[in-house]
Design a protein around this motif. Structure first.
Motif, PDB file in Angstrom:
ATOM      1  N   ASN A 198       0.232  -1.025  -0.030  1.00  0.00           N
ATOM      2  CA  ASN A 198       0.184  -0.004  -0.043  1.00  0.00           C
ATOM      3  C   ASN A 198       0.948   0.975  -0.197  1.00  0.00           C
ATOM      4  O   ASN A 198       0.428   1.863  -0.517  1.00  0.00           O
ATOM      5  CB  ASN A 198      -0.997  -0.480   1.293  1.00  0.00           C
ATOM      6  N   ASP A 199       1.662   1.213   0.648  1.00  0.00           N
ATOM      7  CA  ASP A 199       3.066   2.514   0.676  1.00  0.00           C
ATOM      8  C   ASP A 199       3.276   2.159  -0.434  1.00  0.00           C
ATOM      9  O   ASP A 199       4.145   3.707  -0.932  1.00  0.00           O
ATOM     10  CB  ASP A 199       3.501   1.898   2.025  1.00  0.00           C
ATOM     11  N   ALA A 200       3.791   1.415  -0.929  1.00  0.00           N
ATOM     12  CA  ALA A 200       4.607   1.410  -2.351  1.00  0.00           C
ATOM     13  C   ALA A 200       3.466   2.401  -3.784  1.00  0.00           C
ATOM     14  O   ALA A 200       4.032   2.900  -4.362  1.00  0.00           O
ATOM     15  CB  ALA A 200       5.074   0.437  -2.961  1.00  0.00           C
ATOM     16  N   PHE A 201       1.706   1.659  -3.691  1.00  0.00           N
ATOM     17  CA  PHE A 201       1.318   1.983  -4.729  1.00  0.00           C
ATOM     18  C   PHE A 201       0.743   3.339  -4.488  1.00  0.00           C
ATOM     19  O   PHE A 201       0.906   3.912  -5.836  1.00  0.00           O
ATOM     20  CB  PHE A 201       0.398   0.606  -4.578  1.00  0.00           C
ATOM     21  N   TYR A 202       0.583   3.767  -3.324  1.00  0.00           N
ATOM     22  CA  TYR A 202      -0.549   4.618  -3.545  1.00  0.00           C
ATOM     23  C   TYR A 202       1.317   5.457  -2.615  1.00  0.00           C
ATOM     24  O   TYR A 202       0.520   6.196  -2.002  1.00  0.00           O
ATOM     25  CB  TYR A 202      -1.223   4.673  -2.129  1.00  0.00           C
ATOM     26  N   ASN A 203       1.360   6.086  -3.690  1.00  0.00           N
ATOM     27  CA  ASN A 203       2.916   6.934  -3.148  1.00  0.00           C
ATOM     28  C   ASN A 203       2.655   8.790  -4.015  1.00  0.00           C
ATOM     29  O   ASN A 203       1.511   9.119  -4.217  1.00  0.00           O
ATOM     30  CB  ASN A 203       4.171   6.886  -4.235  1.00  0.00           C
ATOM     31  N   LEU A 204       3.036   8.678  -4.096  1.00  0.00           N
ATOM     32  CA  LEU A 204       3.210  10.615  -4.082  1.00  0.00           C
ATOM     33  C   LEU A 204       2.570  11.122  -5.207  1.00  0.00           C
ATOM     34  O   LEU A 204       1.811  12.338  -5.434  1.00  0.00           O
ATOM     35  CB  LEU A 204       4.519  11.551  -3.490  1.00  0.00           C
ATOM     36  N   ASN A 205       2.945  10.980  -6.220  1.00  0.00           N
ATOM     37  CA  ASN A 205       2.565  11.264  -7.752  1.00  0.00           C
ATOM     38  C   ASN A 205       1.197   9.966  -7.704  1.00  0.00           C
ATOM     39  O   ASN A 205       1.210  10.374  -8.625  1.00  0.00           O
ATOM     40  CB  ASN A 205       3.878  12.141  -8.218  1.00  0.00           C
ATOM     41  N   PHE A 206       0.384   9.075  -6.872  1.00  0.00           N
ATOM     42  CA  PHE A 206      -0.376   8.179  -7.807  1.00  0.00           C
ATOM     43  C   PHE A 206      -1.790   9.429  -8.740  1.00  0.00           C
ATOM     44  O   PHE A 206      -1.714   8.925 -10.097  1.00  0.00           O
ATOM     45  CB  PHE A 206      -0.489   7.330  -7.021  1.00  0.00           C
ATOM     46  N   PHE A 260      -1.436  17.639 -15.385  1.00  0.00           N
ATOM     47  CA  PHE A 260       0.226  17.758 -15.406  1.00  0.00           C
ATOM     48  C   PHE A 260       0.609  18.592 -15.128  1.00  0.00           C
ATOM     49  O   PHE A 260       2.221  18.078 -14.567  1.00  0.00           O
ATOM     50  CB  PHE A 260       0.861  17.708 -17.507  1.00  0.00           C
ATOM     51  N   PHE A 261       0.073  19.794 -14.856  1.00  0.00           N
ATOM     52  CA  PHE A 261       1.102  20.791 -14.305  1.00  0.00           C
ATOM     53  C   PHE A 261       1.015  19.923 -12.707  1.00  0.00           C
ATOM     54  O   PHE A 261       2.041  21.116 -11.251  1.00  0.00           O
ATOM     55  CB  PHE A 261       0.008  22.276 -14.225  1.00  0.00           C
ATOM     56  N   TYR A 262      -0.001  19.937 -12.496  1.00  0.00           N
ATOM     57  CA  TYR A 262       0.561  19.038 -10.896  1.00  0.00           C
ATOM     58  C   TYR A 262       0.945  17.996 -10.905  1.00  0.00           C
ATOM     59  O   TYR A 262       1.795  17.705  -9.351  1.00  0.00           O
ATOM     60  CB  TYR A 262      -1.381  18.928  -9.992  1.00  0.00           C
ATOM     61  N   TYR A 263       1.738  17.156 -11.714  1.00  0.00           N
ATOM     62  CA  TYR A 263       2.960  16.017 -11.862  1.00  0.00           C
ATOM     63  C   TYR A 263       3.923  16.951 -11.608  1.00  0.00           C
ATOM     64  O   TYR A 263       4.431  16.111 -10.500  1.00  0.00           O
ATOM     65  CB  TYR A 263       2.140  15.211 -13.571  1.00  0.00           C
ATOM     66  N   LEU A 264       3.676  17.460 -12.130  1.00  0.00           N
ATOM     67  CA  LEU A 264       5.153  17.914 -12.196  1.00  0.00           C
ATOM     68  C   LEU A 264       5.198  18.839 -10.290  1.00  0.00           C
ATOM     69  O   LEU A 264       6.880  18.414  -9.985  1.00  0.00           O
ATOM     70  CB  LEU A 264       4.995  19.412 -12.385  1.00  0.00           C
ATOM     71  N   GLN A 265       4.563  19.260  -9.799  1.00  0.00           N
ATOM     72  CA  GLN A 265       4.948  19.307  -8.039  1.00  0.00           C
ATOM     73  C   GLN A 265       4.714  18.178  -7.181  1.00  0.00           C
ATOM     74  O   GLN A 265       5.473  17.885  -5.897  1.00  0.00           O
ATOM     75  CB  GLN A 265       3.527  19.567  -8.026  1.00  0.00           C
ATOM     76  N   THR A 266       4.890  16.927  -7.992  1.00  0.00           N
ATOM     77  CA  THR A 266       4.814  15.350  -6.931  1.00  0.00           C
ATOM     78  C   THR A 266       6.099  14.808  -7.255  1.00  0.00           C
ATOM     79  O   THR A 266       6.498  13.476  -6.333  1.00  0.00           O
ATOM     80  CB  THR A 266       3.026  14.411  -6.815  1.00  0.00           C
ATOM     81  N   VAL A 267       6.997  15.247  -8.062  1.00  0.00           N
ATOM     82  CA  VAL A 267       8.449  14.617  -8.880  1.00  0.00           C
ATOM     83  C   VAL A 267       9.033  15.157  -7.854  1.00  0.00           C
ATOM     84  O   VAL A 267       9.313  16.320  -7.254  1.00  0.00           O
ATOM     85  CB  VAL A 267       8.399  14.570 -10.239  1.00  0.00           C
TER      86      VAL A 267
END
Length: 491
Positions: A198-206, A260-267
């Motif tokens: 669960n910790d692996a799957f529901y990661n920060l940029n999922f 995509f802009f949200y995604y860039l904040q999660t990398v």
């Protein structure tokens, strides 16, 4: 042979016909797969882009079918079912035949190029992948049943089948996105301590990644749908279909862009550095042009549905696919560097850090102390000691092990040519200084920390300098031995 753990074990190794039995500490590495000139990354990238086109079109089309069929039955418009069947037959060829070929192709490519990366993913997600296969089975059966049962079963049953197909298709995407997002990074320290799926799957940029993929699937479904609609002879049906699917594509594009802009904040920070200095300068203009061009094309199609001809729709699809999907996939793969999974497996297959939750021990310090020549199980015995006669051959083997997962080794190669990165330098001392400095210290954020003994650094530097020195020489004058290298598989 015993199976090797990722942490490394005490292992009994017998080499060839040697009568001597050698006991040594080794790490769980595999033979290195390398495709000359192209590089391993291109192999995975080309197969992956084709698969993404097929899979995104499939998932997006599944929801288009559900929407169109719901409208057909609700408004008593059976002519829409003719378009669904036409699009469905195209989908079976484009998505399910091509997708079924490229899917196993991806598995083969990543297994031979990144065996430890794949192993890490399987150990984290084996039951998640099992669930994905259940949904995929429903999806494939549903696609064939949907197409061939139109008009042969009652409307209500067929509509249920279509929505089941759509939800199963999206579920496969959801599961794969969780795994792909973990490949970028878990996003927090909890997974390293717990090793929890669960910790692996529901990661920060999922969720951000899922949003980008979901929006993109509607864009691709609409663009492919226009190719199918271009061949419809019934003008009224063509007009209605085009005006139904183009707003879905436009809406998907707006949603994908926002996510995509949200995604860039999660990398992670290494991804942001790679984006800022390497990827966006190269691809940003093209991606913006594709986004604007796609929107203009869909708006044009809505206003002029009869102007959508095959000679327009097919090139438009190819441009969007090649200039849009390829850079996006290339960027996503490159942003992970220097890691291949979870920010604990480097691209060159070395374990970068301890993961207590999985019982994994980092290997960088062990390699720094003893070197690849003593620890790697697939180094030929005759190359474990460097001599003046075999230095270049040892350097070739070490360079392929340490660098070839990310770099091509031929000057002028199209993807991250290692000789080109050193500006074709023949100065062995300069090359060695980089290897013994920034690379050894791990101060280049998008490259792995490669800490090797001095003699191995010297062998690699000698090999790279020799490549650059012989690059401009006539054939037959290379100083590198052309003997087979048993530790490296070449294609």
């Amino acid at each position: 042979m015993k199976l090797l753990s990722v942490a490394g074990v005490r292992w009994l190794v017998v080499f060839g016909n040697l009568t001597e039995t050698i006991i040594m500490d080794i790490i769980g590495m595999y033979p290195t797969f390398y495709v000359p000139y192209i590089g391993t990354a291109w192999v995975m990238g080309i197969i992956g882009v084709i698969h993404v086109l097929a899979s995104h079109t499939s998932v997006g089309a599944a929801f288009l079918f559900a929407f169109l069929e719901t409208k057909a039955y609700r408004d008593n418009q059976p002519q829409l079912l003719d378009f669904i069947k036409r699009y469905g037959v195209f989908l079976l060829v484009f998505s399910y035949i091509i997708g079924s070929i490229t899917g196993p192709g991806i598995w083969y490519a990543i297994t031979v190029t990144s065996p430890r990366g794949v192993s890490g993913l399987i150990h984290n997600f084996v039951w998640v992948w099992a669930a994905e296969w259940v949904y995929f089975t429903v999806e494939v059966i549903g696609a064939y049943a949907l197409v061939y049962l139109i008009g042969k079963i009652d409307a209500k049953s067929h509509l249920k089948l279509t929505w089941s197909f759509a939800l199963a298709s999206w579920s496969t995407m959801l599961i794969i996105v969780g795994i792909l997002s973990f490949m970028m990074w878990p996003g927090n320290e909890s997974w390293y301590q717990t090793g929890s799926t669960n910790d692996a799957f529901y990661n920060l940029n999922f969720f951000a990644h899922l949003g980008v993929r979901t929006g993109s699937m509607f864009v691709m479904a609409a663009v492919v749908g226009l190719m199918v609609a271009a061949g419809v002879q019934d003008k009224e049906l063509k007009k209605e279909v085009v005006r139904l699917i183009t707003p879905i594509g436009l809406g998907g594009g707006v949603f994908a862009t926002a996510m995509f802009f949200y995604y860039l904040q999660t990398v992670p920070s290494n991804a942001r550095i790679m984006l800022k200095y390497h990827l966006l300068p190269q691809y940003a203009a093209g991606m913006i042009a594709v986004a604007v061009g796609s929107a203009a094309y869909l708006i044009f199609a809505w206003f002029k549905p009869q102007a959508v001809k095959t000679w327009i729709a097919v090139p438009a699809f190819l441009v969007i696919a090649l200039i849009g999907v390829w850079p996006e996939e290339r960027m996503r793969e490159s942003m992970r560097k220097p890691y291949v999974a979870g920010q604990y497996i480097y691209g060159n297959q070395v374990i970068a850090r301890d993961v207590p939750g999985k019982g994994i021990t980092g290997e960088v310090d062990r390699i720094a102390e003893k070197g690849y020549l003593k620890l790697h199980p697939f180094i030929p015995e005759r190359l474990r000691t460097i001599t003046a006669e075999n230095k270049l051959e040892v350097g070739a083997v070490l360079t392929k092990i340490a660098c070839a997962n990310c770099h091509a080794l031929e000057p002028g190669a199209p993807l991250r040519s290692l000789p080109d990165k050193f500006f074709h330098s023949t100065d062995k001392q300069m090359i060695a200084a980089f290897l013994a400095g920034p690379l050894k210290q791990g101060s280049v954020p998008f490259m792995p920390r490669i800490d090797l003994p001095e003699d191995e650094i010297d062998a690699i530097a000698s090999y790279i300098a020799n490549i650059n020195e012989t690059a401009g020489q006539p054939a037959g004058r290379s100083k590198v031995s052309s003997n087979d290298q048993p530790s490296v598989r070449s294609n």
